[in-house]
Scaffold this motif. Structure first.
Motif, short mmCIF file in Angstrom:
data_model
loop_
_atom_site.label_atom_id
_atom_site.label_comp_id
_atom_site.label_asym_id
_atom_site.label_seq_id
_atom_site.Cartn_x
_atom_site.Cartn_y
_atom_site.Cartn_z
N PRO A 7 0.80 -1.23 0.00
CA PRO A 7 0.00 0.00 0.00
C PRO A 7 0.83 1.28 0.00
CG PRO A 7 -0.27 -1.23 2.07
CD PRO A 7 0.43 -2.12 1.11
N ARG A 208 3.27 7.48 9.15
CA ARG A 208 3.30 8.93 9.37
C ARG A 208 3.86 9.19 10.76
NH1 ARG A 208 -0.11 11.73 5.71
NH2 ARG A 208 -1.18 10.25 4.37
N PHE A 210 4.92 11.10 14.33
CA PHE A 210 4.35 11.92 15.39
C PHE A 210 5.19 13.15 15.56
CE2 PHE A 210 2.25 8.10 15.98
CZ PHE A 210 1.08 8.40 16.65
N GLY A 211 4.71 14.04 16.38
CA GLY A 211 5.48 15.24 16.66
C GLY A 211 4.69 16.44 16.24
N GLY A 213 3.67 19.46 13.60
CA GLY A 213 3.59 19.67 12.17
C GLY A 213 4.78 20.46 11.66
N GLY A 218 3.06 13.93 10.84
CA GLY A 218 1.98 13.70 9.89
C GLY A 218 2.54 13.27 8.54
N ARG A 220 5.21 10.79 6.33
CA ARG A 220 5.82 9.46 6.47
C ARG A 220 7.33 9.57 6.65
NH1 ARG A 220 1.84 6.13 5.53
NH2 ARG A 220 0.22 6.80 4.10
N VAL A 351 -2.39 5.26 20.84
CA VAL A 351 -3.00 5.26 19.50
C VAL A 351 -2.36 4.21 18.57
CG1 VAL A 351 -4.01 7.56 19.45
CG2 VAL A 351 -1.58 7.27 18.91
N LYS A 355 -4.48 0.98 16.92
CA LYS A 355 -4.43 0.69 15.49
C LYS A 355 -4.34 -0.80 15.19
CE LYS A 355 -1.32 4.10 13.59
NZ LYS A 355 -0.01 4.32 12.98
N ARG A 358 -7.47 -3.05 16.93
CA ARG A 358 -8.75 -3.08 16.20
C ARG A 358 -8.67 -3.97 14.96
NH1 ARG A 358 -7.54 2.82 14.14
NH2 ARG A 358 -8.08 3.50 16.23
N CYS B 40 2.39 15.28 20.09
CA CYS B 40 1.86 15.14 18.74
C CYS B 40 0.83 16.23 18.51
CB CYS B 40 1.24 13.76 18.59
SG CYS B 40 0.66 13.46 16.91
N SER B 41 0.89 16.89 17.38
CA SER B 41 -0.04 18.00 17.16
C SER B 41 -0.50 18.27 15.73
CB SER B 41 0.58 19.28 17.73
OG SER B 41 1.80 19.55 17.05
N PRO B 42 -0.24 17.38 14.77
CA PRO B 42 -0.68 17.70 13.41
C PRO B 42 -2.19 17.96 13.27
CG PRO B 42 0.51 15.60 13.43
CD PRO B 42 0.53 16.12 14.81
N GLU B 45 -2.70 21.52 14.25
CA GLU B 45 -2.11 22.45 13.28
C GLU B 45 -2.86 22.47 11.94
OE1 GLU B 45 1.58 20.66 13.73
OE2 GLU B 45 2.20 22.00 15.34
N ARG B 76 -6.82 13.63 7.52
CA ARG B 76 -5.82 13.32 6.51
C ARG B 76 -4.44 13.06 7.11
NH1 ARG B 76 -5.78 15.27 1.06
NH2 ARG B 76 -7.89 15.58 0.33
N VAL B 77 -4.11 13.77 8.17
CA VAL B 77 -2.73 13.74 8.65
C VAL B 77 -2.49 12.98 9.94
CG1 VAL B 77 -2.05 15.88 7.52
CG2 VAL B 77 -3.06 15.98 9.80
N PRO B 79 -1.27 10.71 12.47
CA PRO B 79 -0.43 9.51 12.39
C PRO B 79 -0.96 8.38 13.27
CG PRO B 79 0.63 11.18 13.74
CD PRO B 79 -0.61 11.80 13.21
N GLY B 80 -1.85 8.70 14.19
CA GLY B 80 -2.34 7.69 15.13
C GLY B 80 -3.58 6.97 14.65
N LEU B 81 -4.07 7.34 13.46
CA LEU B 81 -5.33 6.77 12.96
C LEU B 81 -6.40 6.85 14.05
CD1 LEU B 81 -3.49 5.89 10.67
CD2 LEU B 81 -4.49 3.63 10.74
N ALA B 82 -6.43 7.98 14.72
CA ALA B 82 -7.26 8.12 15.91
C ALA B 82 -8.47 9.00 15.67
CB ALA B 82 -6.43 8.70 17.06
N PHE B 84 -12.01 10.00 13.68
CA PHE B 84 -13.12 9.44 12.91
C PHE B 84 -14.14 10.55 12.68
CE2 PHE B 84 -11.10 6.39 15.60
CZ PHE B 84 -10.83 5.35 14.74
N ASN B 135 -3.78 11.44 -1.07
CA ASN B 135 -3.40 11.76 0.30
C ASN B 135 -2.19 10.93 0.74
OD1 ASN B 135 -3.71 13.07 2.82
ND2 ASN B 135 -4.79 11.29 3.65
N ASP B 136 -1.15 10.94 -0.09
CA ASP B 136 0.05 10.17 0.21
C ASP B 136 -0.28 8.77 0.73
OD1 ASP B 136 2.66 9.49 0.30
OD2 ASP B 136 3.17 10.70 2.05
N ARG B 137 -1.18 8.13 0.02
CA ARG B 137 -1.50 6.73 0.25
C ARG B 137 -2.20 6.41 1.57
NH1 ARG B 137 2.06 2.76 -3.03
NH2 ARG B 137 3.17 4.13 -4.39
N THR B 138 -2.82 7.39 2.17
CA THR B 138 -3.75 7.06 3.23
C THR B 138 -5.11 7.37 2.66
OG1 THR B 138 -2.18 7.70 4.93
CG2 THR B 138 -4.47 7.48 5.61
#
Ligand SMILES: Cc1cc2nc3c(=O)[nH]c(=O)nc-3n(C[C@H](O)[C@H](O)[C@H](O)COP(=O)(O)OP(=O)(O)OC[C@H]3O[C@@H](n4cnc5c(N)ncnc54)[C@H](O)[C@@H]3O)c2cc1C
Ligand code: SF4
Ligand code: SF4
Ligand code: FES
Lengths: 524, 159
Positions: A7, A208, A210-211, A213, A218, A220, A351, A355, A358, B40-42, B45, B76-77, B79-82, B84, B135-138
């Motif tokens: 993917p 992607r 963490f940290g 922006g 966000g 990879r 988180v 992932k 689930r 973490c903050s994307p 932001e 979109r951004v 990283p935690g897929l958190a 929804f 979306n860069d493959r997500t």
């Protein structure tokens, strides 16, 4: 075993070539390492242990563990995970009869301790002289490290001397960032890395980050490596030497070997050491069986070369590395039987755990791996619950079906060069082991020698980038570059990093750092 | 922090739900399951509508459901897929989530639904799918589910 689609990553395989493994032709693609190509062809036993002739597979895939050593084109002790395939290459396993896979000497594993307790070979067969000579020869054949090449290798050797304001050792996020920020203010930079690519650990991180922006969160990991490399390429005062292994630092001279043929001497005014880290292993029965791999090794195999490590894995350790690796395995279509964690809680970010949970991967906290089993490779494992005092709860053992095991129990700084320069070191468990004392600008006790990234303490890429920025700017400023603008950015960089470490996950690091501050006249 | 012993949130650990009117209004609304303080903050932001509160990078995000427009920038951004997006329309429930597996999903695809624990809890249909390359493959995908399941469905798999 090779992935056709993925993917996140497109695997660009080079031309198809043929290599010979113990005489048998094996298909490979240019750009693959020997170890990767052999793995894809189903080879699991890469070597035999020195004394007991136990089977050994690859472990780290980044040239640090030596379990993958073979004879390549007549030269012994080549780390096959660091050498790329070439058409017609002749590869042989060492010190095994007839080869590592079917080693007759493996019988020794069952017998040796009974007849030759450790160290006894120094006392046995000492006289008469003829017997001693004969036996020494035999023992070397069985337990040596390959055969000395008959001919002098046919390579051209060169020697180059260069000068640099700042020599950066290691091209991971820490080193790249240091190089960028020193170059930005005008310093002449030389960047040395032993790989044929830049990015260090980042190039196998398909997730992607963490940290914040502002620091590329966000995005990879693989793209962050590209972004940093591009940024560095903008500066023409940077000389990048890939495939260059630094083997020593003498005074302020950095010594390396480029492309296995050129001796390099970099006369530097400042040095940034950003050599990253080693993977740790764990003690359990049969932890040396092929199929027990470092988490990073599996990532390299899977995300860099597009080769599946197996069909079903067991992950030991629930830190971010173990959790992320689990997710990446699922993405590559590999099952994960379970994650075991000895602590009562998941070690990584919630988180990341959510992932994989689930997607049906069980996470067993307060559990450990008791043993791996299998003849010449992992065929399964036994896990068990731990009580409050870290003892296995009797009767809680259960078998897990898996064909590989990933050990993700943390990293230790790769600090050899720091010892070489004589930096003052200290054992700080919060930072992952022996780390150098340093100022708040990341300068070690040896003036002009800086550290950045995991080698300064195991943390993460964002922190490595921030530390590199600090080390890079500070080294430039102290050489007279940059003026007020640089000083302003330096203050900002120090503040950013402090803020980044201000949360509960940073607490440990901050606590560790307090133990290794070097108070010196650091004011500018 | 019991959730760290199991890797999923139980009902009583979930952040406060968006008000029912908001969930059933014209636009979907974001629901973030990121309770732990991590650097973490994307999401914060990326939100142009000031709907995510985070004073310090280590604070967990807090959503102002009135301000959230459902624009999906944060989704979109993350990283935690958190993150929804939830919505109820004409009596049907919709969940939008990040998806990073092969085969990629398309509108009309039938998928299996999983809850936070990984239990298979039913089937759903994809009603919208952002192409992975956008979306860069997500991929972002919306799945139609029973309306009572919008706070249950947390993953989908095809086949
Ligand atoms: C599975 C996994 C997930 C991760 N996820 C995240 C995340 O989400 N966010 C985050 O911020 N961080 C993450 N990290 C951590 C991050 O990747 C590392 O902390 C970071 O790469 C460290 O950077 P570095 O520059 O110190 O070292 P490295 O990236 O290890 O680079 C060191 C470089 O030095 C070179 N080198 C070493 N010795 C020599 C020598 N003698 N001569 C020449 N070259 C040498 C090596 O070849 C290498 O290229 C993750 C790590 C792993 C394993
Ligand atoms: S969906 Fe858009 S408005 Fe709502 S929180 Fe996310 S970024 Fe902000
Ligand atoms: S981007 Fe995602 S993981 Fe990061 S803080 Fe926001 S919700 Fe949590
Ligand atoms: S040195 Fe090659 S696998 Fe570790």
């Amino acid at each position: 075993m090779r992935l056709e689609s993925h993917p996140i990553v497109d695997f660009k395989r080079g031309k198809e070539v043929t290599i010979y493994f113990n005489g048998q032709p094996v298909k490979a693609y240019e750009g693959e390492t020997i170890a990767a190509a052999l793995y894809a062809a189903g080879v699991r036993v890469f070597s035999r242990s020195f004394r007991f002739h136990r089977p050994r597979g690859f472990f780290c895939a980044i040239g640090k563990c030596s379990q993958c050593m073979m004879e390549v084109d007549g030269v012994p002790n080549i780390r096959t995970c660091k050498v790329y395939v070439r058409d017609g290459m002749q590869i042989r396993t060492q010190n095994a009869k007839p080869d590592a896979e079917n080693d007759y000497f493996a019988i020794i594993d069952k017998l040796i301790d009974r007849f030759f307790p450790h160290g006894s070979h120094y006392k046995k067969f000492n006289s008469p002289r003829l017997l001693r000579e004969f036996m020494t020869k035999q023992m070397r054949k069985m337990a040596g490290f390959g055969n000395v090449p008959r001919n002098v290798p046919d390579v051209n050797t060169e020697y180059e001397v260069m000068e640099a304001d700042v020599a950066v050792i290691g091209g991971g996020p820490g080193g790249l960032s240091a190089a960028i920020h020193a170059a930005k203010y005008g310093a002449k930079v030389v960047l040395l890395d032993e790989n044929n690519y830049l990015g260090g650990q980042l190039i196998k991180q398909t997730h992607r980050f963490f940290g914040s922006g502002r620091h590329k969160a966000g995005t990879r990991g693989i793209r962050i490596a590209e972004i940093l490399e591009e940024e560095l390429m903008q500066y023409d005062n940077v000389d990048i030497r890939k495939e260059t292994k630094v083997f020593g630092i003498y005074g302020m001279d950095v010594a390396g070997v480029q492309n296995n043929s050129k001796l390099l001497r970099v006369k530097a005014r400042k040095i940034v050491i950003a050599t990253g880290a080693y993977e740790r292993t764990l003690i359990f029965e049969n932890n040396d069986l092929p199929g027990v791999y470092g988490a990073g090794g599996v990532q390299t195999l899977m995300n860099v070369f597009g080769i599946k490590p197996g069909n079903k894995g067991l992950i030991v350790g629930s830190g971010n590395v173990g959790l992320i690796l689990t997710y990446q395995l699922l993405q590559a279509g590999v099952d994960v039987a379970a994650i075991v964690e000895a602590m009562p809680r998941i070690g990584g970010y919630f988180v990341h755990a959510a992932k994989v949970r689930r997607l049906g991967v069980p996470i067993y906290t307060r559990h450990t791996i008791v043993k791996a089993f299998g003849e010449k490779k992992v065929e399964g494992a036994v896990i068990a619950q731990l009580d409050e005092r870290w003892n296995v709860v009797e009767g809680s053992e259960r078998e897990i079906e898996c064909d590989f095991i990933c050990v993700a129990v943390g990293l230790s700084p790769a600090h050899e060069l720091l010892y070489h320069v004589g930096a003052e070191m200290k054992f700080v468990p919060e930072l992952g082991g022996m780390v150098p004392l340093r100022t708040r600008f990341n300068e070690t006790s040896v003036k002009g020698v800086y550290v950045a990234g995991d080698v300064a303490g195991i943390e993460e890429a964002t922190a490595a980038i921030m530390e590199g920025r600090i080390a890079g700017i500070h080294s430039a400023i102290t050489l007279g570059y940059g003026g007020d603008e640089a000083k302003k950015e330096l203050d900002e960089a120090v503040k950013d990093l402090e803020e980044f470490r201000a949360g509960p996950f940073g607490e440990r690091i901050v606590c560790g750092l307090e133990k290794c501050v070097l108070e010196s006249e650091v004011m500018l | 922090m019991k959730y760290l012993e199991r890797g999923y949130l139980e009902k009583d650990e979930l952040p406060s739900l968006p008000p029912a009117e908001r969930i059933e209004s014209k636009k979907p609304v974001v629901y973030i399951e990121c309770p732990q303080p991590i650097p973490c903050s994307p999401c914060y932001e990326s939100c142009r509508f000031d709907a995510i509160k985070m004073d310090n990078i280590n604070d967990p995000p807090e959503v102002d459901y009135e301000k959230c427009t459902g624009c999906m920038a944060c989704l979109r951004v993350c990283p935690g897929l958190a993150i929804f997006l939830v919505h109820i329309k004409d009596g049907k429930g919709y969940v939008t989530l990040q998806y990073e597996f092969l085969p990629w999903l398309e509108k009309g695809d039938k998928v299996r639904l999983y809850n936070r624990k990984g239990d298979h809890i039913g089937e759903g249909v994809i009603t919208w799918a952002l192409k992975p390359e956008r979306n860069d493959r997500t991929q972002l995908v919306t799945v139609e589910v029973d309306k009572d399941l919008i706070f249950e469905v947390r993953a989908v798999r095809k086949g």
